[in-house]
Design a protein around this motif. Structure first.
Motif, PDB file in Angstrom:
ATOM      1  N   PHE A 102       0.758  -1.184  -0.168  1.00 37.96           N
ATOM      2  CA  PHE A 102      -0.094   0.332   0.024  1.00 37.96           C
ATOM      3  C   PHE A 102       1.241   1.294   0.179  1.00 37.96           C
ATOM      4  O   PHE A 102       2.130   1.249   0.141  1.00 37.96           O
ATOM      5  N   GLY A 103      -0.023   2.080  -0.001  1.00 39.43           N
ATOM      6  CA  GLY A 103       0.883   3.131  -0.295  1.00 39.43           C
ATOM      7  C   GLY A 103      -0.042   4.441   0.295  1.00 39.43           C
ATOM      8  O   GLY A 103      -1.455   4.321   0.106  1.00 39.43           O
ATOM      9  N   ARG A 104       0.682   6.052   0.236  1.00 39.66           N
ATOM     10  CA  ARG A 104      -0.262   6.925   1.139  1.00 39.66           C
ATOM     11  C   ARG A 104       0.023   8.405   0.757  1.00 39.66           C
ATOM     12  O   ARG A 104       1.525   8.311   0.178  1.00 39.66           O
ATOM     13  N   ASN A 105      -0.702   8.913   0.710  1.00 38.15           N
ATOM     14  CA  ASN A 105      -0.077   9.908   0.010  1.00 38.15           C
ATOM     15  C   ASN A 105      -0.650  11.249   0.638  1.00 38.15           C
ATOM     16  O   ASN A 105      -1.366  11.313   1.411  1.00 38.15           O
ATOM     17  N   TYR A 106       0.464  12.036   0.897  1.00 44.68           N
ATOM     18  CA  TYR A 106       0.318  12.810   2.179  1.00 44.68           C
ATOM     19  C   TYR A 106       0.323  14.334   1.759  1.00 44.68           C
ATOM     20  O   TYR A 106       0.168  14.983   2.174  1.00 44.68           O
ATOM     21  N   PHE A 107      -0.077  14.704  -0.020  1.00 48.49           N
ATOM     22  CA  PHE A 107      -0.214  15.194  -0.554  1.00 48.49           C
ATOM     23  C   PHE A 107      -1.882  16.092  -0.207  1.00 48.49           C
ATOM     24  O   PHE A 107      -2.781  17.076  -0.323  1.00 48.49           O
ATOM     25  N   ASN A 108      -2.378  14.865  -0.649  1.00 46.10           N
ATOM     26  CA  ASN A 108      -4.204  15.267  -0.567  1.00 46.10           C
ATOM     27  C   ASN A 108      -4.584  14.581   0.261  1.00 46.10           C
ATOM     28  O   ASN A 108      -6.530  14.481  -0.430  1.00 46.10           O
ATOM     29  N   ARG A 109      -4.428  14.234   1.738  1.00 43.65           N
ATOM     30  CA  ARG A 109      -5.374  13.886   2.444  1.00 43.65           C
ATOM     31  C   ARG A 109      -5.741  15.017   2.773  1.00 43.65           C
ATOM     32  O   ARG A 109      -5.701  16.203   3.190  1.00 43.65           O
ATOM     33  N   TYR A 110      -6.865  14.770   4.013  1.00 42.32           N
ATOM     34  CA  TYR A 110      -7.435  15.547   4.814  1.00 42.32           C
ATOM     35  C   TYR A 110      -6.765  16.387   5.529  1.00 42.32           C
ATOM     36  O   TYR A 110      -7.034  17.731   5.417  1.00 42.32           O
ATOM     37  N   SER A 111      -6.185  15.573   6.209  1.00 49.05           N
ATOM     38  CA  SER A 111      -5.295  16.355   7.729  1.00 49.05           C
ATOM     39  C   SER A 111      -4.455  17.456   6.802  1.00 49.05           C
ATOM     40  O   SER A 111      -3.137  17.545   8.342  1.00 49.05           O
TER      41      SER A 111
END
Length: 128
Positions: free
Chosen positions: A70-79
């Protein structure tokens, strides 16, 4: 030339050709070790080509079959914090408006043949 499967027909008995690849004294094509090494090299070249293609085309998504990856997008998240504050956005908009006005003035200066358009009816000029 376009159809090598068609044989060459000749009526002259003095014409002949020699096949250097299937003669008895020709060396063997390649050994099994060489064939395996060639296969490894070609597989490595294909992997490098795929990596280069992935690097040059980031718009193509990553495909995976493993559900644990899995990966996480740190730029488009709500927080995620806002990318630009309002003051900076306003300053940037003002700077861009000034740049557009300066560009218009530069174009008008470089092209004196263009007529001047005026919105105020009380403005006038006289050509002495």
């Amino acid at each position: 030339y376009m159809h090598p499967e068609v044989g060459v027909c000749s009526e002259d008995a003095t014409l002949f050709g020699r096949n250097y690849f299937e003669r008895a004294s020709a060396p063997d094509v390649e050994s099994m070790e060489e064939a395996e090494e060639r296969a490894k090299i070609l597989a490595e070249a294909a992997a490098l080509k795929q990596l280069a293609s992935d690097y040059m085309h980031p718009e193509v998504g990553v495909k995976t079959t493993d559900p644990t990856l899995f990966g996480r997008n740190y730029f488009n998240r709500y927080s995620a914090p806002e990318t630009e504050e309002d003051e900076f956005a306003d300053e940037r908009a003002e700077a861009l408006a000034e740049a557009a006005a300066l560009k218009k003035l530069a174009v008008n200066y470089l092209h004196p043949e263009k007529s001047v358009s005026v919105e105020d009816a009380t403005l006038f000029g006289r050509n002495y």
